[in-house]
Design a protein around this motif. Structure first.
Motif, PDB file in Angstrom:
ATOM      1  N   LEU A   1      -5.506  -7.301  -7.372  1.00  0.00           N
ATOM      2  CA  LEU A   1      -6.705  -7.611  -8.148  1.00  0.00           C
ATOM      3  C   LEU A   1      -7.751  -6.503  -8.027  1.00  0.00           C
ATOM      4  CD1 LEU A   1      -7.172 -11.446  -7.568  1.00  0.00           C
ATOM      5  CD2 LEU A   1      -6.885 -10.274  -9.776  1.00  0.00           C
ATOM      6  N   ARG A   2      -7.912  -6.021  -6.805  1.00  0.00           N
ATOM      7  CA  ARG A   2      -8.905  -4.953  -6.603  1.00  0.00           C
ATOM      8  C   ARG A   2      -8.577  -3.720  -7.436  1.00  0.00           C
ATOM      9  NH1 ARG A   2      -9.395  -6.613  -1.226  1.00  0.00           N
ATOM     10  NH2 ARG A   2      -7.842  -5.182  -0.417  1.00  0.00           N
ATOM     11  N   ASN A   3      -7.283  -3.531  -7.737  1.00  0.00           N
ATOM     12  CA  ASN A   3      -6.866  -2.332  -8.477  1.00  0.00           C
ATOM     13  C   ASN A   3      -6.362  -2.670  -9.878  1.00  0.00           C
ATOM     14  OD1 ASN A   3      -6.962  -0.049  -6.354  1.00  0.00           O
ATOM     15  ND2 ASN A   3      -5.991  -1.776  -5.298  1.00  0.00           N
ATOM     16  N   GLN A   4      -6.743  -3.861 -10.342  1.00  0.00           N
ATOM     17  CA  GLN A   4      -6.183  -4.356 -11.600  1.00  0.00           C
ATOM     18  C   GLN A   4      -6.304  -3.344 -12.753  1.00  0.00           C
ATOM     19  OE1 GLN A   4      -7.950  -8.083 -12.808  1.00  0.00           O
ATOM     20  NE2 GLN A   4      -5.980  -8.840 -13.570  1.00  0.00           N
ATOM     21  N   ASP A   5      -7.513  -2.901 -13.024  1.00  0.00           N
ATOM     22  CA  ASP A   5      -7.719  -2.001 -14.162  1.00  0.00           C
ATOM     23  C   ASP A   5      -7.036  -0.652 -13.945  1.00  0.00           C
ATOM     24  OD1 ASP A   5      -9.167  -3.994 -15.243  1.00  0.00           O
ATOM     25  OD2 ASP A   5     -11.120  -3.188 -14.618  1.00  0.00           O
ATOM     26  N   LYS A   6      -7.190  -0.138 -12.726  1.00  0.00           N
ATOM     27  CA  LYS A   6      -6.567   1.157 -12.423  1.00  0.00           C
ATOM     28  C   LYS A   6      -5.055   1.090 -12.596  1.00  0.00           C
ATOM     29  CE  LYS A   6      -9.825   2.955  -9.038  1.00  0.00           C
ATOM     30  NZ  LYS A   6     -10.009   3.156  -7.592  1.00  0.00           N
ATOM     31  N   LEU A   7      -4.465  -0.015 -12.123  1.00  0.00           N
ATOM     32  CA  LEU A   7      -3.015  -0.151 -12.222  1.00  0.00           C
ATOM     33  C   LEU A   7      -2.559  -0.228 -13.668  1.00  0.00           C
ATOM     34  CD1 LEU A   7      -2.141  -2.556  -9.266  1.00  0.00           C
ATOM     35  CD2 LEU A   7      -1.133  -0.303  -9.681  1.00  0.00           C
ATOM     36  N   VAL A   8      -3.289  -1.001 -14.469  1.00  0.00           N
ATOM     37  CA  VAL A   8      -2.912  -1.121 -15.886  1.00  0.00           C
ATOM     38  C   VAL A   8      -2.971   0.245 -16.552  1.00  0.00           C
ATOM     39  CG1 VAL A   8      -3.595  -2.056 -18.117  1.00  0.00           C
ATOM     40  CG2 VAL A   8      -3.548  -3.548 -16.106  1.00  0.00           C
ATOM     41  N   GLU A   9      -4.047   0.958 -16.280  1.00  0.00           N
ATOM     42  CA  GLU A   9      -4.180   2.282 -16.890  1.00  0.00           C
ATOM     43  C   GLU A   9      -3.106   3.236 -16.373  1.00  0.00           C
ATOM     44  OE1 GLU A   9      -7.935   4.261 -16.252  1.00  0.00           O
ATOM     45  OE2 GLU A   9      -7.103   6.045 -17.257  1.00  0.00           O
TER      46      GLU A   9
ATOM     47  N   LYS B   1       0.841  -1.214   0.000  1.00  0.00           N
ATOM     48  CA  LYS B   1       0.000   0.000   0.000  1.00  0.00           C
ATOM     49  C   LYS B   1       0.870   1.255   0.000  1.00  0.00           C
ATOM     50  CE  LYS B   1      -3.737  -2.132   2.606  1.00  0.00           C
ATOM     51  NZ  LYS B   1      -4.357  -2.193   3.942  1.00  0.00           N
ATOM     52  N   LEU B   2       1.913   1.228   0.847  1.00  0.00           N
ATOM     53  CA  LEU B   2       2.798   2.387   0.915  1.00  0.00           C
ATOM     54  C   LEU B   2       3.419   2.666  -0.456  1.00  0.00           C
ATOM     55  CD1 LEU B   2       4.267   4.527   2.634  1.00  0.00           C
ATOM     56  CD2 LEU B   2       6.025   2.835   3.099  1.00  0.00           C
ATOM     57  N   MET B   3       3.896   1.598  -1.116  1.00  0.00           N
ATOM     58  CA  MET B   3       4.553   1.806  -2.415  1.00  0.00           C
ATOM     59  C   MET B   3       3.558   2.282  -3.470  1.00  0.00           C
ATOM     60  SD  MET B   3       7.628   1.644  -2.084  1.00  0.00           S
ATOM     61  CE  MET B   3       8.079   1.587  -0.359  1.00  0.00           C
ATOM     62  N   MET B   4       2.335   1.748  -3.418  1.00  0.00           N
ATOM     63  CA  MET B   4       1.340   2.200  -4.397  1.00  0.00           C
ATOM     64  C   MET B   4       1.007   3.672  -4.184  1.00  0.00           C
ATOM     65  SD  MET B   4      -1.033  -1.207  -4.711  1.00  0.00           S
ATOM     66  CE  MET B   4      -2.394  -0.467  -5.572  1.00  0.00           C
ATOM     67  N   ASN B   5       0.987   4.086  -2.925  1.00  0.00           N
ATOM     68  CA  ASN B   5       0.762   5.515  -2.676  1.00  0.00           C
ATOM     69  C   ASN B   5       1.944   6.364  -3.115  1.00  0.00           C
ATOM     70  OD1 ASN B   5      -1.854   5.408  -1.749  1.00  0.00           O
ATOM     71  ND2 ASN B   5      -1.221   4.955   0.364  1.00  0.00           N
TER      72      ASN B   5
ATOM     73  N   PRO C   1      -5.228  12.716 -10.157  1.00  0.00           N
ATOM     74  CA  PRO C   1      -5.095  11.900  -8.958  1.00  0.00           C
ATOM     75  C   PRO C   1      -5.826  10.557  -9.093  1.00  0.00           C
ATOM     76  CG  PRO C   1      -6.561  13.757  -8.565  1.00  0.00           C
ATOM     77  CD  PRO C   1      -6.107  13.863  -9.969  1.00  0.00           C
ATOM     78  N   VAL C   2      -5.118   9.482  -8.828  1.00  0.00           N
ATOM     79  CA  VAL C   2      -5.752   8.161  -8.815  1.00  0.00           C
ATOM     80  C   VAL C   2      -6.034   7.846  -7.353  1.00  0.00           C
ATOM     81  CG1 VAL C   2      -5.541   5.824  -9.728  1.00  0.00           C
ATOM     82  CG2 VAL C   2      -3.848   7.581 -10.339  1.00  0.00           C
ATOM     83  N   SER C   3      -7.068   7.092  -7.071  1.00  0.00           N
ATOM     84  CA  SER C   3      -7.168   6.594  -5.699  1.00  0.00           C
ATOM     85  C   SER C   3      -7.279   5.077  -5.732  1.00  0.00           C
ATOM     86  CB  SER C   3      -8.357   7.221  -4.984  1.00  0.00           C
ATOM     87  OG  SER C   3      -9.534   6.906  -5.695  1.00  0.00           O
ATOM     88  N   TRP C   4      -6.458   4.440  -4.935  1.00  0.00           N
ATOM     89  CA  TRP C   4      -6.417   2.981  -4.918  1.00  0.00           C
ATOM     90  C   TRP C   4      -7.504   2.426  -3.998  1.00  0.00           C
ATOM     91  CZ3 TRP C   4      -3.512   2.428  -8.867  1.00  0.00           C
ATOM     92  CH2 TRP C   4      -2.296   3.080  -9.010  1.00  0.00           C
ATOM     93  N   ASP C   5      -7.940   1.218  -4.293  1.00  0.00           N
ATOM     94  CA  ASP C   5      -8.871   0.535  -3.389  1.00  0.00           C
ATOM     95  C   ASP C   5      -8.102  -0.433  -2.508  1.00  0.00           C
ATOM     96  OD1 ASP C   5     -11.052   1.718  -4.634  1.00  0.00           O
ATOM     97  OD2 ASP C   5     -11.030   0.208  -6.230  1.00  0.00           O
ATOM     98  N   PHE C   6      -7.966  -0.096  -1.245  1.00  0.00           N
ATOM     99  CA  PHE C   6      -7.233  -1.019  -0.361  1.00  0.00           C
ATOM    100  C   PHE C   6      -8.198  -1.828   0.481  1.00  0.00           C
ATOM    101  CE2 PHE C   6      -3.639   2.189  -0.667  1.00  0.00           C
ATOM    102  CZ  PHE C   6      -3.011   1.472  -1.672  1.00  0.00           C
TER     103      PHE C   6
END
Lengths: 346, 351
Positions: free
Chosen positions: A303-311, A264-268, B346-351
């Motif tokens: 997985l929860r962020n799959q699409d967002k991450l790809v984009e 989570k920290l790295m994704m932020n 800004p993107v917001s992640w789902d944690f």
């Protein structure tokens, strides 16, 4: 040339320094003692300390027009320094020595430290029996006026595995997490160089240390990654990437990338305002994705962020077209994330 | 002036923009240190734009400056990080650099008496650096700064290197400064040659000679010469000189302006000044004086820095009352810094 006539002046210090090593060391010790006692003649004591330090420094290094002393003299000098306990005394009284003298202490110390007899390093052996020298030096970062001098000596010590080991395994090591963040930039930078040297120089030693102290080290490390100081954050993130990608630290890496909080920290950090921080975070984030055995909590987040991450990754630092390795890695991550599937339910 | 400045960014209030330095890595401002009500110079390096190597360069320079203590070397009073900038607090040098003074007021050179003061201070600084086993490697007019009271400081330490290595005072140094393109005209032939002979601290003495010509002639020798030709000339032992009636030849280097050329052709520098420059520019390093020997040169006898402001009239320093008024520049710089911080999507992640 008007100058040639006046060329032959000699600095009086170099001219007639026939003092033997024993005499210089004795004179220096007396002066340091006087300085420590804080007699009324402090200035005289300071002057004597500086004068004798300069004599010793010039014996060891030579100057622009004198050669260093012979090995025999240097050996005698080193022996006198060990026997008199003067190295520790100098470091303990460093704050009382005047500005240039402090630097001379560091130079004398570093030179003596490098001494070798065959494959032996007698000064390193000596310091192993007097670890107080190392602890006093590490503690030097607490004091503005001697911090940089101590840093110079500490980094020289850190080159030797035996000394690095003593420093890493001392309770004082954890003070570095505070030193690298002090408000004075030059001291914080210097402390960071020493910190990095201790954590990376001797691979096996460092790996053992990190494994043994994993929880403590990484809970402290977390604070650096969240520091308000931009330079601290950027440097510590980069060092984290280096530590995790070093194959000696495989066990540590595996443990780090199994913790969803770290992901989570790295994704932020990937979406921090600073592009440099984004870029360094990418190099840690990639390890989580490339892991062939992702634990469930990690997989779930991805997985929860799959699409967002790809984009997000598709648009990530597209101007780095020159950097082939980065683009290959990015393409690989996108492919991996796209192909992620949930674990079958049992 | 207090001898200690704090590292709390909110205690400094920026008054005006001074310029860029370090080939645009840094922006320089005049600021007020609120608790002591003194004016200082703030040098800000915008770290986000710097590569790791450039950050290292900035760090090393600050650490080195903090470990030097000489009245003629620019001190770093404090340094800290704020936002994503590294800030160094430096004393306000009201006249700016000698290069600024040349550009604004002395197209044909600074008066000889002023040069004597300037060189004396720089030689003191060099003699200190050399005794500490440091070679400066970037002596030039733009690195010599003058305070409102005439006090002179040498800056530009990021190009320097150490003579001591591996526990020994090296007889010769071979390392070539990595970011030195801007300083080539000032460097000594032995440094530029980059051969096995190497160079030593006397390389700075050569650069001092070139700087003396720069100060006296109004322009650095070889300013319009292609780099390779400049190198060839220096290696052959052709050296720059002071331009006056004893050395002027038609078509000699100069600004090209007729009036300037006339001034140069008619003036006369003293013999001792010519001698100092010639000995600094001696091609053979063994015959070139050391910095501490230069201190005894007759040319430096008569000068005192307190008289310097009178000698460089009409140049005038910045003081609390004459700060450059450039609010607009200042605001546009600040605005572009804020722009750099705008978040786009800004993107917001789902944690």
């Amino acid at each position: 040339m008007l100058l040639t006539s006046s060329v032959s002046i000699k600095m009086p210090l170099f001219g007639k320094s026939q003092k033997s090593p024993a005499e210089v060391v004795k004179a220096l010790k007396e002066a340091v003692n006087a300085l420590e006692r804080g007699d009324k003649k402090v200035e005289k004591a300071q002057e004597d300390v500086s004068k004798n330090l300069l004599l010793i420094k010039n014996m060891l290094y030579g100057t622009s027009d004198t050669e260093p002393q012979t090995d025999i003299i240097v050996a005698q000098l080193a022996q006198e320094l060990y026997n008199s306990n003067l190295l520790l005394m100098l470091i303990q009284n460093l704050n009382r020595i005047e500005f240039e003298g402090k630097k001379d202490v560091a130079q004398v110390f570093n030179n003596i430290l490098r001494r070798q007899i065959g494959t032996r390093s007698p000064t390193v052996e000596y310091i192993c029996t007097k670890p107080e020298i190392l602890f006093t030096l590490m503690n030097g970062y607490e004091h503005q006026d001697i911090a940089l001098n101590c840093g110079t000596m500490l980094r020289e010590c850190a080159r030797y595995e035996a000394l690095a080991k003593i420093m890493l395994h001392s309770e004082d090591f954890f003070n570095f997490f505070r030193y690298v963040e002090v408000s004075t930039f030059d001291i914080a930078s210097d402390a960071f160089s020493t910190f990095k040297e201790l954590l990376t120089r001797h691979k096996m030693l460092c790996a053992d240390f990190l494994e043994l102290n994993y929880d403590k080290v990484f809970s402290h490390y977390q604070r650096l990654l969240n520091s308000e100081n931009y330079v601290t954050r950027r440097q510590s993130l980069k060092l984290l990437g280096e530590l995790l990608l070093d194959r000696h630290n495989f066990t540590v890496m595996t443990r780090y990338i199994s913790n969803p909080d770290n992901l989570k920290l790295m994704m932020n950090m990937l979406k921090e305002k600073s592009r440099n921080i984004q870029f360094e975070a990418f190099h840690v984030f990639k390890v989580f994705v490339a892991n062939p055995n992702k634990p469930k909590p990690i997989l779930d987040i991805l997985l929860r962020n799959q699409d967002k991450l790809v984009e997000f990754l598709t648009k990530f630092h597209t101007d780095r077209s020159e950097d082939e390795q980065f683009n290959d890695e990015k393409a690989y991550l996108i492919k991996q994330i796209r192909e992620l599937k949930a674990l079958p339910d049992h | 002036m207090p001898d200690w400045y704090d590292t709390d960014a909110s205690n400094y209030e920026i008054c005006s923009f001074l310029g860029h330095s370090m080939t645009n890595i840094a922006t320089v401002y005049i600021a007020k240190h609120i608790p002591s009500r003194t004016l200082v110079t703030l040098k800000k390096c915008y770290v986000e734009k710097l590569t790791r190597e450039e950050i290292k360069l900035v760090q090393d320079e600050i650490i080195l400056m903090r470990q030097l203590n000489h009245r003629n070397i620019l001190p770093c009073l404090a340094s800290f990080v704020t936002g994503n900038e590294i800030v160094s607090v430096l004393p306000l040098m009201g006249y700016g650099s000698c290069n600024d003074i040349l550009m604004r007021h002395f197209p044909t050179g600074i008066p000889e008496a002023a040069i004597a003061c300037i060189l004396k201070a720089v030689i003191h600084a060099l003699s200190y650096l050399h005794s500490k086993a440091i070679i400066h490697r970037a002596i030039r007019a733009s690195h010599i700064l003058i305070a409102a009271d005439g006090h002179i400081c040498l800056s530009g330490l990021r190009y320097s290197c150490l003579i001591v290595e591996g526990g020994r005072w090296q007889r010769k140094v071979h390392s070539f400064p990595s970011t030195t393109a801007a300083n080539l005209n000032w460097l000594s032939p032995e440094l530029l040659e980059q051969n096995l002979e190497g160079y030593n601290e006397k390389s700075d003495v050569y650069s001092l000679g070139v700087t003396a010509c720069e100060l006296a002639n109004g322009i650095v020798p070889y300013f319009d010469t292609p780099t390779t030709l400049m190198l060839a000339e220096k290696v052959r032992g052709n050296c720059p000189h002071l331009i006056d009636q004893t050395t002027y030849i038609c078509g000699d280097e100069g600004s090209g302006d007729d009036e300037c050329l006339r001034v140069m052709a008619e003036r006369k520098f003293t013999d001792s000044f010519h001698d100092l420059v010639e000995s600094c520019l001696e091609r053979d390093v063994t015959h070139r004086p050391t910095s501490s020997q230069l201190l005894l040169h007759p040319f430096l006898k008569s000068c005192h820095h307190s008289s310097l402001p009178d000698l460089i009239i009409p140049a005038a320093p910045f003081t609390a009352f004459t700060l450059p008024d450039n609010k607009e520049d200042l605001e546009s710089i600040m605005a572009s810094e804020r722009m750099a911080w705008l978040e786009l999507e800004p993107v917001s992640w789902d944690f």
